[in-house]
Enzyme design. Structure first.
Site, PDB file in Angstrom:
ATOM      1  N   HIS A  72       0.772  -1.269   0.025  1.00 30.76           N
ATOM      2  CA  HIS A  72      -0.088  -0.010  -0.105  1.00 30.76           C
ATOM      3  C   HIS A  72       0.869   1.162  -0.083  1.00 30.76           C
ATOM      4  CE1 HIS A  72      -4.208  -1.298   1.478  1.00 30.76           C
ATOM      5  NE2 HIS A  72      -3.549  -2.268   0.442  1.00 30.76           N
ATOM      6  N   TYR A 200      -9.021   5.622   7.834  1.00 30.01           N
ATOM      7  CA  TYR A 200      -8.862   5.740   9.356  1.00 30.01           C
ATOM      8  C   TYR A 200     -10.120   6.933   9.356  1.00 30.01           C
ATOM      9  CZ  TYR A 200      -4.608   3.101  10.192  1.00 30.01           C
ATOM     10  OH  TYR A 200      -3.938   2.125  10.172  1.00 30.01           O
ATOM     11  N   PRO A 292      -3.956  -0.132  18.964  1.00 28.67           N
ATOM     12  CA  PRO A 292      -3.505  -0.318  17.703  1.00 28.67           C
ATOM     13  C   PRO A 292      -3.674   0.522  16.626  1.00 28.67           C
ATOM     14  CG  PRO A 292      -5.652  -1.215  18.473  1.00 28.67           C
ATOM     15  CD  PRO A 292      -5.175  -0.718  19.406  1.00 28.67           C
ATOM     16  N   LYS A 296       1.534  -0.408  15.188  1.00 23.56           N
ATOM     17  CA  LYS A 296       2.826  -0.822  15.152  1.00 23.56           C
ATOM     18  C   LYS A 296       3.116  -1.918  16.192  1.00 23.56           C
ATOM     19  CE  LYS A 296       4.508   2.732  13.675  1.00 23.56           C
ATOM     20  NZ  LYS A 296       4.245   2.168  12.053  1.00 23.56           N
ATOM     21  N   TYR A 383       4.210   6.359  10.247  1.00 20.01           N
ATOM     22  CA  TYR A 383       3.396   5.126   9.766  1.00 20.01           C
ATOM     23  C   TYR A 383       4.129   4.137   9.303  1.00 20.01           C
ATOM     24  CZ  TYR A 383      -0.734   2.949   8.359  1.00 20.01           C
ATOM     25  OH  TYR A 383      -1.720   1.731   8.360  1.00 20.01           O
TER      26      TYR A 383
HETATM   27  P1  FAD Z   1       1.457 -12.570  21.193  1.00 28.31           P
HETATM   28  O1  FAD Z   1       0.907 -12.104  19.794  1.00 28.31           O
HETATM   29  O2  FAD Z   1       0.392 -12.112  22.148  1.00 28.31           O
HETATM   30  O3  FAD Z   1       1.960 -13.948  21.380  1.00 28.31           O
HETATM   31  C1  FAD Z   1       2.303 -14.432  22.666  1.00 28.31           C
HETATM   32  C2  FAD Z   1       2.365 -15.891  22.825  1.00 28.31           C
HETATM   33  O4  FAD Z   1       2.564 -16.428  23.959  1.00 28.31           O
HETATM   34  C3  FAD Z   1       0.922 -16.348  22.669  1.00 28.31           C
HETATM   35  O5  FAD Z   1       0.688 -17.277  21.644  1.00 28.31           O
HETATM   36  C4  FAD Z   1       0.387 -16.828  24.035  1.00 28.31           C
HETATM   37  O6  FAD Z   1      -0.427 -17.955  24.160  1.00 28.31           O
HETATM   38  C5  FAD Z   1       1.857 -17.265  24.494  1.00 28.31           C
HETATM   39  N1  FAD Z   1       1.865 -17.497  26.015  1.00 28.31           N
HETATM   40  C6  FAD Z   1       1.204 -16.617  26.835  1.00 28.31           C
HETATM   41  N2  FAD Z   1       1.605 -16.974  28.204  1.00 28.31           N
HETATM   42  C7  FAD Z   1       2.428 -18.011  28.063  1.00 28.31           C
HETATM   43  C8  FAD Z   1       3.022 -18.979  29.088  1.00 28.31           C
HETATM   44  N3  FAD Z   1       2.642 -18.782  30.579  1.00 28.31           N
HETATM   45  N4  FAD Z   1       3.608 -19.750  28.736  1.00 28.31           N
HETATM   46  C9  FAD Z   1       3.915 -20.293  27.262  1.00 28.31           C
HETATM   47  N5  FAD Z   1       3.147 -19.351  26.253  1.00 28.31           N
HETATM   48  C10 FAD Z   1       2.683 -18.187  26.675  1.00 28.31           C
HETATM   49  N6  FAD Z   1       0.052  -4.550  15.291  1.00 28.31           N
HETATM   50  C11 FAD Z   1       0.777  -4.184  14.105  1.00 28.31           C
HETATM   51  O7  FAD Z   1       1.845  -4.148  14.055  1.00 28.31           O
HETATM   52  N7  FAD Z   1      -0.125  -3.783  13.144  1.00 28.31           N
HETATM   53  C12 FAD Z   1      -1.536  -3.738  13.130  1.00 28.31           C
HETATM   54  O8  FAD Z   1      -2.128  -3.597  12.203  1.00 28.31           O
HETATM   55  C13 FAD Z   1      -1.950  -4.230  14.436  1.00 28.31           C
HETATM   56  N8  FAD Z   1      -3.425  -4.459  14.642  1.00 28.31           N
HETATM   57  C14 FAD Z   1      -3.749  -4.804  15.668  1.00 28.31           C
HETATM   58  C15 FAD Z   1      -5.202  -5.088  15.863  1.00 28.31           C
HETATM   59  C16 FAD Z   1      -5.825  -5.488  16.997  1.00 28.31           C
HETATM   60  C17 FAD Z   1      -7.328  -5.735  16.955  1.00 28.31           C
HETATM   61  C18 FAD Z   1      -5.019  -6.030  18.175  1.00 28.31           C
HETATM   62  C19 FAD Z   1      -5.456  -6.527  19.325  1.00 28.31           C
HETATM   63  C20 FAD Z   1      -3.593  -6.143  17.934  1.00 28.31           C
HETATM   64  C21 FAD Z   1      -2.990  -5.462  16.922  1.00 28.31           C
HETATM   65  N9  FAD Z   1      -1.880  -5.367  16.496  1.00 28.31           N
HETATM   66  C22 FAD Z   1      -1.084  -4.954  15.445  1.00 28.31           C
HETATM   67  C23 FAD Z   1      -0.751  -5.939  17.791  1.00 28.31           C
HETATM   68  C24 FAD Z   1      -0.161  -7.166  17.505  1.00 28.31           C
HETATM   69  O9  FAD Z   1      -1.244  -8.013  17.364  1.00 28.31           O
HETATM   70  C25 FAD Z   1       0.726  -7.539  18.692  1.00 28.31           C
HETATM   71  O10 FAD Z   1       1.740  -6.591  18.914  1.00 28.31           O
HETATM   72  C26 FAD Z   1       1.435  -9.144  18.332  1.00 28.31           C
HETATM   73  O11 FAD Z   1       0.713  -9.940  18.366  1.00 28.31           O
HETATM   74  C27 FAD Z   1       2.770  -9.143  19.158  1.00 28.31           C
HETATM   75  O12 FAD Z   1       3.279 -10.366  19.262  1.00 28.31           O
HETATM   76  P2  FAD Z   1       3.792 -11.227  20.135  1.00 28.31           P
HETATM   77  O13 FAD Z   1       4.371 -12.405  19.671  1.00 28.31           O
HETATM   78  O14 FAD Z   1       4.740 -10.268  21.076  1.00 28.31           O
HETATM   79  O15 FAD Z   1       2.841 -11.453  21.566  1.00 28.31           O
HETATM   80  C1  DHB Z   2      -5.312  -2.957  11.097  1.00 27.76           C
HETATM   81  C2  DHB Z   2      -5.183  -2.826  12.410  1.00 27.76           C
HETATM   82  C3  DHB Z   2      -4.677  -1.622  12.768  1.00 27.76           C
HETATM   83  O1  DHB Z   2      -4.822  -1.301  14.005  1.00 27.76           O
HETATM   84  C4  DHB Z   2      -4.530  -0.685  11.826  1.00 27.76           C
HETATM   85  O2  DHB Z   2      -3.972   0.408  12.386  1.00 27.76           O
HETATM   86  C5  DHB Z   2      -4.239  -1.151  10.747  1.00 27.76           C
HETATM   87  C6  DHB Z   2      -5.014  -2.316  10.115  1.00 27.76           C
HETATM   88  C7  DHB Z   2      -6.129  -4.456  10.612  1.00 27.76           C
HETATM   89  O3  DHB Z   2      -5.981  -5.281  11.509  1.00 27.76           O
HETATM   90  O4  DHB Z   2      -6.235  -4.612   9.704  1.00 27.76           O
END
Ligand code: FAD
Ligand code: DHB
Length: 388
Positions: A72, A200, A292, A296, A383
């Site tokens: 994009h 947005y 979100p 980031k 961004y």
């Molecule tokens: P997680 O994905 O939370 O993974 C952690 C893992 O550890 C999980 O699988 C969990 O089950 C496991 N775990 C937890 N506790 C234990 C334990 N005690 N023992 C063993 N395993 C355990 N980010 C972006 O960059 N761009 C976006 O567009 C964006 N949109 C988002 C939209 C929404 C609605 C949400 C909720 C988040 C969004 N994010 C976005 C954020 C992004 O999803 C997270 O920052 C990302 O998942 C972080 O990854 P992680 O692996 O650090 O943590």
């Molecule tokens: C999505 C989530 C976000 O927080 C964002 O800024 C852009 C896209 C998504 O889930 O597609």
């Protein structure tokens, strides 16, 4: 079992760290409390910065992302029922990649399975110990049997609710937190996106976001109350609310359909400092959360593990400087992303306690933003992602 690095959590940060370490020949085991299907079922991020794309390429799993992901060059900011394009590529020379976290996770899981490196799913009672000395370990229960992994280092990639941050003596942690007084209700549906780029929306009824996963799959969000429950939102109610927040001509182009998934996410800013405690490192959501709005979270998780893998490679080549400065290097980038996410959240949402003055401030800032090339460039460069 003995390994060099025990990774807790098989989300994007744990799986990517595993791939980066494996590529460098560093032995690692991943321990995850959920099943692989459960991890894949969580619908979250959708937007990747170039640095995240580069890391996925580096571990050799970029092929499907490049074939199916959507580069994009811009997005729309919408307020007062008008859309204004932010030309990311024109302003910064960079673009972002729309490719779902689910797909990134699936690609990383497939590569992990093919590599033969161990991943323990459905591990119960996971505990970490000994990281303040020289012999850290991880204990867990699998199918009723107790197991122990001895390792050189533990990587806490276990998300916001994980065990790693919780195992650090609380007097050694500084926590910084802001909880926002609203959430996002998200809906995923197999319908073509309303626009080829993201929109947005700042609207008097609350924020809305038109996002997508592919040319046939859309992801939409509307700001909702913190105590709202997803069961109270029928698909029809969601589509009606989204349409109210879009300009009439955009709403008229919206294709609706049955949801595949619907969920509510609370919004929070959170940082735990530092990110290293002896032989335990925190990475991704285990150490920090951004609301979100700025897309980031996943990108920060990817850059944390980029720094961490390089630090560990350096360590095994005899240089400790990398692990000594890991926390400081991550936190500099994290705080800048925290600032941007907080700013964009503040600009685009309705806050229950805000009055007419605050609304006028939002309007004035949005007006400034879309009419000042300098302000628009500042938005665009954040961004697409600040340089490492
Ligand atoms: P997680 O994905 O939370 O993974 C952690 C893992 O550890 C999980 O699988 C969990 O089950 C496991 N775990 C937890 N506790 C234990 C334990 N005690 N023992 C063993 N395993 C355990 N980010 C972006 O960059 N761009 C976006 O567009 C964006 N949109 C988002 C939209 C929404 C609605 C949400 C909720 C988040 C969004 N994010 C976005 C954020 C992004 O999803 C997270 O920052 C990302 O998942 C972080 O990854 P992680 O692996 O650090 O943590
Ligand atoms: C999505 C989530 C976000 O927080 C964002 O800024 C852009 C896209 C998504 O889930 O597609």
């Amino acid at each position: 079992m003995r390994t060099q690095v025990a990774i807790i959590g098989a989300g994007p940060s744990g799986l990517l760290l595993g791939a980066l370490l494996s590529k460098a020949g560093i032995d690692n085991v991943i321990v995850e409390q959920r099943s692989a299907d459960y991890v894949l079922g969580r619908i979250r991020a959708g937007v990747l910065e170039q640095v995240a794309v580069d890391l996925l390429d580096e571990v050799g799993i970029g092929a499907r992302m490049h074939a199916e992901g959507l580069p994009h060059d811009g997005f729309d900011l919408c307020f007062d029922d008008r859309r204004h394009r932010i030309d990311l590529h024109g302003l910064t020379g960079k673009r972002v990649m729309v490719y779902g976290q689910t797909e990134v996770t699936r690609d990383l899981m497939d590569a992990r399975r093919a590599s033969g490196r161990p991943t323990v799913y459905e591990a119960a009672d996971v505990g970490v110990h000994g990281f303040e000395g020289k012999a850290p370990g991880v204990r867990y229960v699998k199918d009723g049997a107790r197991h122990e992994i001895q390792c050189d280092f533990i990587a806490g990639c276990d998300g916001f609710h994980g065990v790693c941050r919780a195992s650090v003596p609380q007097d050694k942690l500084a926590l910084h937190e802001k909880v926002y007084p609203f959430g996002w209700l998200g809906l995923l549906a197999d319908v073509p996106p309303v626009s080829h780029e993201l929109i947005y929306v700042n609207h008097p009824r609350g924020f809305a976001l038109c996002s997508q996963r592919s040319r046939t799959r859309s992801r939409y969000y509307v700001q909702c109350a913190l105590d709202d429950q997803v069961e109270h939102w029928s698909d029809d109610a969601f589509w009606a609310e989204l349409k109210r927040r879009l300009p009439a001509d955009t709403a008229a182009q919206l294709t609706t359909g049955p949801s595949i998934e619907k969920s509510i996410a609370p919004l929070r800013s959170f940082v735990a400092e530092p990110m290293r405690f002896g032989r335990l490192f925190l990475a991704g959501d285990a150490a920090h959360i951004v609301p979100p709005t700025g897309a980031k979270g996943l990108n920060l998780a990817a850059t944390d593990v980029g720094y961490l893998s390089q630090s560990l490679v350096d360590y095994y080549q005899g240089h400790e400087q990398g692990i000594a400065t890991y926390s400081e290097r991550c936190l500099r980038r994290i705080w800048r992303a925290e600032r941007f996410s907080w700013w964009m959240t503040s600009l685009m949402h309705r806050f229950p306690d805000n009055g007419s003055f605050d609304h006028k401030m939002q309007s004035a800032e949005l007006d400034y933003l879309v009419n000042s090339p300098a302000a628009m460039t500042a938005l665009a460069e954040n961004y697409v992602g600040l340089p490492l």
